[in-house]
Design an enzyme around this catalytic site. Structure first.
Site, PDB file in Angstrom:
ATOM      1  CG  ASP A  56      -2.020   1.059   1.141  1.00  0.00           C
ATOM      2  OD1 ASP A  56      -2.427   1.404   0.018  1.00  0.00           O
ATOM      3  OD2 ASP A  56      -2.454   1.554   2.197  1.00  0.00           O
ATOM      4  CG  LEU A  57       5.343   2.903  -0.980  1.00  0.00           C
ATOM      5  CD1 LEU A  57       5.326   3.355   0.466  1.00  0.00           C
ATOM      6  CD2 LEU A  57       6.687   2.276  -1.313  1.00  0.00           C
TER       7      LEU A  57
END
Length: 310
Positions: free
Chosen positions: A192-193
């Site tokens: 989830d960058l």
């Protein structure tokens, strides 16, 4: 100073009984950790979707962040393990952890995040972080495949209830099994960058935060950088069309991270269609129609799926 649970976190009690029980335990849990770890709260707490973050100083007066995560959030279960494995290389440094209580003591990152950075510049920063974070995976981590296989079964069960062009749904259902079967390398995947999950440390170095760590294909990563900050691609300062903006981001990220373009594109298609499906599943579980926000989100997912392939 006593810690007051933010209203934004308190108001989510309707998410289910497990969440409500955790929320009720949170004030005592926070007080216990502050006392046991000899921390002093210095500012009002912040919160994410599934966690509380308290700015603190430790016994030596060093600024830290006490993070307490919802114990029912499966995807962040091994956050401490991943942060320890990275050892501060590309990610916030872990000072102390109590995995049983989902408690982390982290270096304080003053910021800013990447919200105001030019999107191509931000993609280059995130691509460089991916190069640093994609190290050989730990055996304790759940695999990308174990999640995606389950999500694909859920997607298939939706049938024609998903308001997405059928060709994209069928494409995702065809691509997904091939991608997880032909794993191009098992590394630690952040999961989830995006712009808000990258902060500058005190020296100005960029650090990733809030991983949803898994073991698997690094090409799984790019999608969140496309579905965040989409409003600016159609705003008054936008350069070119939404399609052009999405493609610009995609290519900048893939180049900076050293990823294979075709494989990364296939993963974007799978992840965006899955995201559209989750909106429908949420509405079904609640026994209601799609909200305007959910409909708009599905429209975004379709736009991304289309843009990376045209």
């Amino acid at each position: 100073m006593p810690v007051t649970i933010p209203q934004g976190l308190s108001s989510q009690g309707g998410r289910g009984p497990d969440w409500a029980r955790w929320r009720d335990r949170l004030p005592r849990l926070c007080a216990d950790l502050l006392a046991e770890w000899r921390l002093r709260a210095t500012e009002e707490p912040l919160h994410g979707r599934c966690s509380l973050l308290v700015p603190v100083t430790d016994a030596d007066g060093a600024p830290r962040a006490l993070k307490i995560g919802f114990d029912g959030d499966e995807e962040s279960r091994h956050e401490a393990l991943a942060l320890q494995h990275w050892g501060g290389r590309g990610a916030v440094r872990l000072v102390r952890a109590d995995p049983r209580r989902r408690a982390l003591l982290l270096d304080w990152l003053p910021g800013p995040d990447l919200a105001d950075a030019w999107d191509v510049e931000a993609c280059e920063v995130v691509g460089d972080l991916h190069r640093q974070l994609h190290i050989p995976a730990l055996p304790q981590l759940a695999s990308v495949a174990s999640y995606v296989e389950r999500w694909l079964r859920d997607l298939e069960e939706l049938g024609r209830d998903l308001p997405v062009p059928r060709r994209y749904v069928e494409q995702a259902l065809a691509l997904g099994p091939d991608l997880v079967a032909d794993d191009s390398g098992s590394v630690v995947v952040h999961g989830d960058l995006h712009y808000a999950n990258v902060l500058a440390d005190a020296s100005g170095q960029w650090r990733a935060i809030d991983p949803k760590p898994m073991a698997g294909d690094p090409h799984y990563e790019p999608a969140p950088m496309l579905w965040n900050r989409m409003d600016e691609l159609s705003g008054p300062l936008a350069v070119g069309s939404v399609r052009e903006g999405l493609r610009r981001r995609f290519h900048a990220l893939v180049d900076a991270a050293g990823l294979d373009e075709a494989r990364a594109r296939d993963w974007v298609v799978v992840r965006t269609v899955l995201n559209a499906g989750w909106s429908v599943q949420d509405a079904r579980r609640a026994g209601r129609r799609l909200t305007a926000d959910e409909q708009e989100w599905i429209t975004r997912c379709v736009a991304i799926t289309k843009a990376v392939q045209d």
